[in-house]
Design an enzyme around this catalytic site. Structure first.
Site, short mmCIF file in Angstrom:
data_model
loop_
_atom_site.label_atom_id
_atom_site.label_comp_id
_atom_site.label_asym_id
_atom_site.label_seq_id
_atom_site.Cartn_x
_atom_site.Cartn_y
_atom_site.Cartn_z
N ASP A 1 -28.18 -40.67 -14.62
CA ASP A 1 -29.01 -39.52 -15.01
C ASP A 1 -28.60 -38.83 -16.31
OD1 ASP A 1 -26.70 -38.28 -14.14
OD2 ASP A 1 -27.62 -37.23 -12.45
N GLY B 1 -20.81 -43.61 -16.47
CA GLY B 1 -20.99 -42.67 -17.57
C GLY B 1 -20.55 -43.23 -18.91
N GLU C 1 -23.66 -46.46 -11.30
CA GLU C 1 -24.18 -45.37 -10.47
C GLU C 1 -24.85 -45.86 -9.18
OE1 GLU C 1 -23.98 -43.62 -14.63
OE2 GLU C 1 -24.41 -45.56 -13.71
N ASP D 1 -23.63 -44.62 -20.39
CA ASP D 1 -24.44 -43.51 -20.90
C ASP D 1 -23.94 -43.07 -22.27
OD1 ASP D 1 -26.28 -42.55 -18.54
OD2 ASP D 1 -24.32 -42.79 -17.61
N ILE E 1 -17.73 -41.07 -14.92
CA ILE E 1 -17.54 -39.68 -14.46
C ILE E 1 -16.42 -39.59 -13.44
CG2 ILE E 1 -19.26 -39.80 -12.61
CD1 ILE E 1 -20.10 -36.92 -13.47
#
Length: 270
Positions: A152, A121, A144, A124, A66
């Site tokens: 998340d 990310g 993270e 993810d 991110i």
């Protein structure tokens, strides 16, 4: 095909190549990325010509995760009321989750081709793909934890099914880096390659193999595998019985069987 700010999308030989295209920012996931990935995978779902998707990153890295500017912008909209702040943040997190759910729920198989960094990310994202392949020297990290938060948008929910609970906890708690060979040994990636070009060549070869199969059979197989993540065996058997009650009447079955008997390559309709 529309122009995208964070992606480049190409379609050839029934394979969509979705390229994260912010190489100057190590393919960090900015606001354009999170919005456009939903649009792209909606197009993939709606385009019958697309039989499989290869997801890769432009430049030296797959993705550094991110964009920290996006996190800073989210912090700027918060006020003094804890309840209202929580509602704002919760909605933003659910919005980001929807971006990777679009990959997970896509009807077509998605193959991730990973080189360089795959951090935060990025993990993810690849966890939402069907299969993952990498260069041997690719660098992974559930990053993270190092910026003071719990992942998340899917890592903690999808990764235990891929690499097991204990290993996922180790990586999530420590944030340590691991390379493509370790990723392969734990089952996160199916296969490793020497360099980015060999990686793309190998992944496209697998995608072409998938694209040559009955699209209805591939669709049904993906749906059953996805369904079984959250259901009992007897539920899954009931579902495939109902599904195939229709799908076994498809022309694809006759085409495949005739080609097999005549030792020819079948050609399936989109």
């Amino acid at each position: 095909m529309p122009d995208y700010q964070a992606f480049r999308v190409e379609l050839a030989d029934k394979i969509a190549h979705v390229i994260i295209d912010r190489p100057e920012k190590a393919n960090a996931m900015n606001a354009d990325f999170w919005r456009e990935i939903i649009e792209i995978f909606r197009w993939v779902d709606d385009t019958d010509e697309v039989r499989a998707v290869v997801l890769s990153g432009a430049g030296k890295h797959f993705s550094s995760g991110i964009d920290l500017m996006l996190l800073a912008q989210a912090a700027n909209v918060l006020g003094k009321d804890i309840g209202r702040n929580a509602e704002i943040l919760r909605r933003k997190i659910l919005e980001l989750q929807a971006s990777f759910n679009a990959v997970d729920l896509c009807r077509k198989p998605v193959l991730a081709a990973i080189h360089g960094y795959c951090l935060g990310g990025g993990i993810d994202l690849i966890a939402a793909c069907d299969m993952r392949y990498s260069t041997r020297d690719a660098q992974f990290s559930i990053k993270e934890i190092d910026i003071g938060m719990a992942a998340d948008v899917g890592t903690l929910q999808r990764l235990p099914r891929l690499i097991g609970d204990g290993m996922m906890r180790e990586l999530a708690y420590t944030g340590r880096h691991f390379d493509g060979e370790e990723a392969r040994s734990m089952g996160l990636v199916n296969r490793t390659f020497d360099d980015p070009q060999a990686l793309l060549d190998g992944v496209f070869a697998i995608a072409r193999d998938i694209a040559a199969k009955s699209p209805l059979a591939v669709r049904g197989t993906k749906e059953m595998v996805r369904y079984m993540r959250d259901h009992r065996v007897d539920d899954g058997l009931e579902y495939i019985a109902t599904w195939n009650a229709a799908m076994l009447q498809s022309a694809d079955l006759r085409v495949a069987m005739a080609a097999h008997m005549n030792k020819q390559k079948p050609e399936f309709a989109d």
